[in-house]
Design an enzyme around this catalytic site. Structure first.
Site, short mmCIF file in Angstrom:
data_model
loop_
_atom_site.label_atom_id
_atom_site.label_comp_id
_atom_site.label_asym_id
_atom_site.label_seq_id
_atom_site.Cartn_x
_atom_site.Cartn_y
_atom_site.Cartn_z
N GLY A 5 -2.94 -1.13 -2.33
CA GLY A 5 -2.20 -0.38 -1.32
C GLY A 5 -1.04 0.38 -1.94
N SER A 6 0.10 0.36 -1.26
CA SER A 6 1.20 1.27 -1.59
C SER A 6 1.86 1.02 -2.94
CB SER A 6 2.27 1.22 -0.49
OG SER A 6 1.74 1.73 0.71
N THR A 7 1.68 -0.14 -3.54
CA THR A 7 2.25 -0.35 -4.87
C THR A 7 1.61 0.56 -5.91
OG1 THR A 7 0.73 -2.23 -5.15
CG2 THR A 7 3.01 -2.74 -4.53
N LEU A 8 0.45 1.14 -5.58
CA LEU A 8 -0.22 2.05 -6.51
C LEU A 8 0.33 3.48 -6.40
CD1 LEU A 8 -2.66 1.38 -8.49
CD2 LEU A 8 -4.01 2.87 -7.00
N SER A 61 7.34 5.12 1.54
CA SER A 61 5.92 4.77 1.46
C SER A 61 5.07 5.56 2.46
CB SER A 61 5.72 3.27 1.70
OG SER A 61 4.52 2.82 1.08
#
Length: 299
Positions: A5-8, A61
């Protein structure tokens, strides 16, 4: 392996900055947080503005903002960037049972794949890969080989063998890593990662919330919530990755449930005196993110 998810998203931004395809101050029209492309609609949870900068898209994000920015990335470059950060390949750590995760080459992508990958879907990573990739940003753009043991000593304390740190490759330019570091500080200072803040120090990090998949299908109402960051941001000593599967309650976002665990871990490290306190004292006095010099070694 799991879909991060958003950590990428930070690696999507890394590819854009490193190849001169975007600037953090570029303005993106996010259509009030709702955008349809190739039959798929992306929505924003935290952002409802009409126009935001790329920096804000990362700190808040924004799915729409990051996915739209990724339109500038050629497919081959987007794929190679993720490979360079270590995704889709073994890390080389000496643990049995390690897997490489998944990252398909562009010839297997659908029309929706570039936007999916930009926000952390259609690929899978291990927690170690995520920690290594963020470590590369903390280390000025150089990906390091992971190791479990730094040195071996005998019963008398005499050094028997030392395992030196090893560089794998430079992933992005030092200037790019510096820009990303400042943007990740914004995530904690004023974005979705505020719960990871440690009083007196700057923390760089990113939250992530992804639908939880099992046996190839998404489980209704289930999420994988994560936070990854390094500390202190201006002279990094620790990279910490936290992931919770199926967090209960209404606050299941990574910034709400995983970021506080990251903060508690950092505070525990401070209390346990496992950090270089002299470096930390200097870090407290420098409010601006400074990526370490070429001589910095990551452990």
């Amino acid at each position: 392996p799991f879909e991060p998810g958003s950590t990428l998203k930070v690696f999507t931004v890394a590819a854009l900055l490193d190849n001169g395809l975007a600037d953090l101050n570029d303005v993106i029209d996010i259509d009030n947080g709702r955008w349809t492309i190739n039959g798929r609609t992306l929505n924003d949870t935290h952002v409802e503005d009409e126009h935001i900068t790329l920096r804000t898209a990362l700190s808040e994000s924004s799915n729409v903002g990051i996915a739209k920015a990724a339109l500038a990335l050629p497919e081959g470059l987007q794929y190679q960037n993720l490979r360079d950060f270590g995704f889709g390949t073994m890390t080389g750590i000496e643990l049995p049972g390690e897997v490489a995760g998944s990252l398909y080459a562009p010839d297997r992508w659908s029309l929706q794949s570039p936007q999916s990958l930009a926000i952390g879907y259609e690929m899978s990573a291990t927690p170690l890969q995520m920690a290594m990739a963020y470590g590369a940003i903390a280390n000025g753009g150089v990906l390091m080989r992971p190791r479990l043991v730094r040195e071996i000593r005998d019963a008398n304390g005499t050094l028997v063998e030392r395992f030196d740190s090893q560089e794998i490759r430079r992933v992005v330019k030092r200037r790019t890593a510096e820009q990303l570091g400042r943007a990740l500080v914004d995530v904690v200072d004023s974005g979705t990662g505020g719960a990871a803040g440690v009083g007196g120090y700057q923390v760089a990090g990113k939250s992530g919330t992804a639908r939880f998949a099992i046996n190839g299908r998404y489980e209704r109402g289930a999420y994988s919530s994560s936070f990854v960051g390094y500390f202190p941001a201006d002279d990094p000593q620790l990279v910490i990755f936290v992931k919770l599967d199926r967090p209960s309650g209404n606050s299941y976002y990574g910034g709400a449930v995983a970021a506080p665990v990251t903060r508690a871990t950092m505070e525990a490290a401070l209390a346990a005196n496992v950090l270089d306190l002299d470096k930390l004292a200097n870090a407290q006095q420098r409010p601006v993110v400074v990526i370490p010099s070429d001589s910095y070694t990551a452990y």
